[in-house]
Design a protein around this motif. Sequence first.
Motif, PDB file in Angstrom:
ATOM      1  N   TYR A  95       0.855  -1.184   0.000  1.00 19.27           N
ATOM      2  CA  TYR A  95       0.000   0.000   0.000  1.00 19.27           C
ATOM      3  C   TYR A  95       0.895   1.239   0.000  1.00 19.27           C
ATOM      4  N   VAL A  96       0.516   2.224  -0.804  1.00 22.57           N
ATOM      5  CA  VAL A  96       1.273   3.469  -0.899  1.00 22.57           C
ATOM      6  C   VAL A  96       0.296   4.641  -0.885  1.00 22.57           C
ATOM      7  N   THR A  97       0.803   5.822  -0.555  1.00 22.56           N
ATOM      8  CA  THR A  97      -0.054   7.009  -0.623  1.00 22.56           C
ATOM      9  C   THR A  97      -0.253   7.436  -2.071  1.00 22.56           C
ATOM     10  N   GLU A  98       0.788   7.250  -2.907  1.00 21.47           N
ATOM     11  CA  GLU A  98       0.687   7.528  -4.342  1.00 21.47           C
ATOM     12  C   GLU A  98       1.524   6.521  -5.103  1.00 21.47           C
ATOM     13  N   VAL A  99       0.965   5.974  -6.168  1.00 15.72           N
ATOM     14  CA  VAL A  99       1.711   5.077  -7.044  1.00 15.72           C
ATOM     15  C   VAL A  99       2.636   5.939  -7.898  1.00 15.72           C
ATOM     16  N   ALA A 100       3.879   5.497  -8.053  1.00 17.18           N
ATOM     17  CA  ALA A 100       4.857   6.253  -8.842  1.00 17.18           C
ATOM     18  C   ALA A 100       5.619   5.302  -9.757  1.00 17.18           C
ATOM     19  N   GLY A 101       6.004   5.798 -10.914  1.00 15.47           N
ATOM     20  CA  GLY A 101       6.806   5.038 -11.859  1.00 15.47           C
ATOM     21  C   GLY A 101       8.281   5.240 -11.595  1.00 15.47           C
ATOM     22  N   PRO A 102       9.138   4.721 -12.487  1.00 12.71           N
ATOM     23  CA  PRO A 102      10.587   4.870 -12.323  1.00 12.71           C
ATOM     24  C   PRO A 102      11.040   6.333 -12.292  1.00 12.71           C
ATOM     25  N   SER A 103      10.274   7.217 -12.928  1.00 10.82           N
ATOM     26  CA  SER A 103      10.639   8.637 -12.934  1.00 10.82           C
ATOM     27  C   SER A 103      10.347   9.323 -11.604  1.00 10.82           C
ATOM     28  N   GLY A 104       9.541   8.662 -10.771  1.00 12.49           N
ATOM     29  CA  GLY A 104       9.153   9.263  -9.498  1.00 12.49           C
ATOM     30  C   GLY A 104       7.890  10.095  -9.591  1.00 12.49           C
ATOM     31  N   MET A 105       7.372  10.283 -10.795  1.00 15.52           N
ATOM     32  CA  MET A 105       6.140  11.061 -10.979  1.00 15.52           C
ATOM     33  C   MET A 105       4.929  10.252 -10.516  1.00 15.52           C
ATOM     34  N   PRO A 106       3.994  10.881  -9.789  1.00 15.63           N
ATOM     35  CA  PRO A 106       2.803  10.157  -9.330  1.00 15.63           C
ATOM     36  C   PRO A 106       1.894   9.773 -10.499  1.00 15.63           C
ATOM     37  N   VAL A 107       1.253   8.637 -10.359  1.00 13.83           N
ATOM     38  CA  VAL A 107       0.315   8.134 -11.366  1.00 13.83           C
ATOM     39  C   VAL A 107      -1.081   8.237 -10.773  1.00 13.83           C
ATOM     40  N   PRO A 108      -1.981   9.025 -11.384  1.00 17.22           N
ATOM     41  CA  PRO A 108      -3.346   9.142 -10.842  1.00 17.22           C
ATOM     42  C   PRO A 108      -4.072   7.807 -10.945  1.00 17.22           C
ATOM     43  N   LEU A 109      -4.808   7.478  -9.888  1.00 20.09           N
ATOM     44  CA  LEU A 109      -5.472   6.188  -9.792  1.00 20.09           C
ATOM     45  C   LEU A 109      -6.784   6.344  -9.042  1.00 20.09           C
ATOM     46  N   VAL A 110      -7.836   5.701  -9.504  1.00 25.92           N
ATOM     47  CA  VAL A 110      -9.147   5.740  -8.851  1.00 25.92           C
ATOM     48  C   VAL A 110      -9.146   4.763  -7.684  1.00 25.92           C
ATOM     49  N   GLY A 111      -9.671   5.187  -6.523  1.00 28.53           N
ATOM     50  CA  GLY A 111      -9.787   4.302  -5.372  1.00 28.53           C
ATOM     51  C   GLY A 111      -9.438   5.004  -4.083  1.00 28.53           C
ATOM     52  N   GLY A 112      -9.990   4.504  -2.975  1.00 31.57           N
ATOM     53  CA  GLY A 112      -9.730   5.070  -1.659  1.00 31.57           C
ATOM     54  C   GLY A 112      -8.351   4.712  -1.132  1.00 31.57           C
ATOM     55  N   ALA A 113      -7.768   3.617  -1.639  1.00 36.55           N
ATOM     56  CA  ALA A 113      -6.409   3.201  -1.268  1.00 36.55           C
ATOM     57  C   ALA A 113      -5.708   2.720  -2.535  1.00 36.55           C
ATOM     58  N   LYS A 114      -4.387   2.769  -2.502  1.00 40.01           N
ATOM     59  CA  LYS A 114      -3.606   2.433  -3.689  1.00 40.01           C
ATOM     60  C   LYS A 114      -2.555   1.379  -3.353  1.00 40.01           C
ATOM     61  N   ILE A 115      -2.431   0.412  -4.237  1.00 36.84           N
ATOM     62  CA  ILE A 115      -1.434  -0.649  -4.088  1.00 36.84           C
ATOM     63  C   ILE A 115      -0.462  -0.545  -5.254  1.00 36.84           C
ATOM     64  N   GLN A 116       0.823  -0.472  -4.950  1.00 33.39           N
ATOM     65  CA  GLN A 116       1.855  -0.505  -5.994  1.00 33.39           C
ATOM     66  C   GLN A 116       2.308  -1.950  -6.128  1.00 33.39           C
ATOM     67  N   ILE A 117       2.234  -2.473  -7.354  1.00 36.66           N
ATOM     68  CA  ILE A 117       2.627  -3.851  -7.639  1.00 36.66           C
ATOM     69  C   ILE A 117       3.848  -3.788  -8.553  1.00 36.66           C
ATOM     70  N   THR A 118       4.984  -4.263  -8.049  1.00 36.44           N
ATOM     71  CA  THR A 118       6.205  -4.298  -8.835  1.00 36.44           C
ATOM     72  C   THR A 118       6.580  -5.751  -9.072  1.00 36.44           C
ATOM     73  N   LEU A 119       6.584  -6.157 -10.337  1.00 30.61           N
ATOM     74  CA  LEU A 119       7.013  -7.498 -10.713  1.00 30.61           C
ATOM     75  C   LEU A 119       8.481  -7.438 -11.084  1.00 30.61           C
ATOM     76  N   HIS A 120       9.271  -8.380 -10.604  1.00 29.06           N
ATOM     77  CA  HIS A 120      10.688  -8.444 -10.955  1.00 29.06           C
ATOM     78  C   HIS A 120      10.788  -9.236 -12.252  1.00 29.06           C
ATOM     79  N   ALA A 121      10.198  -8.648 -13.297  1.00 32.92           N
ATOM     80  CA  ALA A 121      10.134  -9.263 -14.625  1.00 32.92           C
ATOM     81  C   ALA A 121       9.912  -8.156 -15.646  1.00 32.92           C
ATOM     82  N   PRO A 122      10.461  -8.289 -16.842  1.00 35.36           N
ATOM     83  CA  PRO A 122      10.267  -7.261 -17.861  1.00 35.36           C
ATOM     84  C   PRO A 122       8.917  -7.391 -18.559  1.00 35.36           C
ATOM     85  N   ALA A 123       8.467  -6.317 -19.155  1.00 36.37           N
ATOM     86  CA  ALA A 123       7.281  -6.346 -20.029  1.00 36.37           C
ATOM     87  C   ALA A 123       7.728  -5.812 -21.385  1.00 36.37           C
TER      88      ALA A 123
END
Length: 188
Positions: A95-123
């Motif tokens: 759980y995070v207060t704001e989801v952020a990408g590698p750049s550190g910029m926040p990603v807007p997301l709908v919901g009362g709480a936010k979960i950041q999911i990081t897979l140790h795998a490429p896409a």
Amino acid sequence: MLTISRRRLAVAAALASLVAPVGAAATTASATAAPTASASSTPYCGIFWGSLPKQSASMTTAPVLGVRSGMHACFDRVVFDLGRGSGRVGYNVRYVTEVAGPSGMPVPLVGGAKIQITLHAPAMRTVPSSGVINYTGWQTFRQLKYVASFEGFTDFGLGVRARLPMRVFTLTNTDGGQRLVVDVANFW
């Protein structure tokens, strides 16, 4: 002799009046305490997951190929499908207060709480192809967003109704592919 009988009756009556309320109070107290104790120790749907971060440090070369979701009676589930590759898929789900990408910029997301999911795998591409899944009418999930894939790590943001218990586990397909499963309970 009549005096002794009256005294015995008076003592017996006094003892009976003292014992009855104590016994009744003990019965009432144990009857009211038992449901409270059992109600607080019975979790929702038998779920004991908690909401603390879940992680595994392993790494894989298997690419993230797709994502799918499902509603269950006690939780909502999202599954990340990975192809074949060396190593086991690792993850960091929290759980995070704001989801952020590698750049550190926040990603807007709908919901009362936010979960950041990081897979140790490429896409190799955006997953899902639109980059966003909106969960209209779902009990817990609100929105899933692909954030980025950078240097072998792929990030997603999951918007949920509130901070709720979650669990994370991996599965291996018969063809050698892997899956990362994230379940979020509907209630505590």
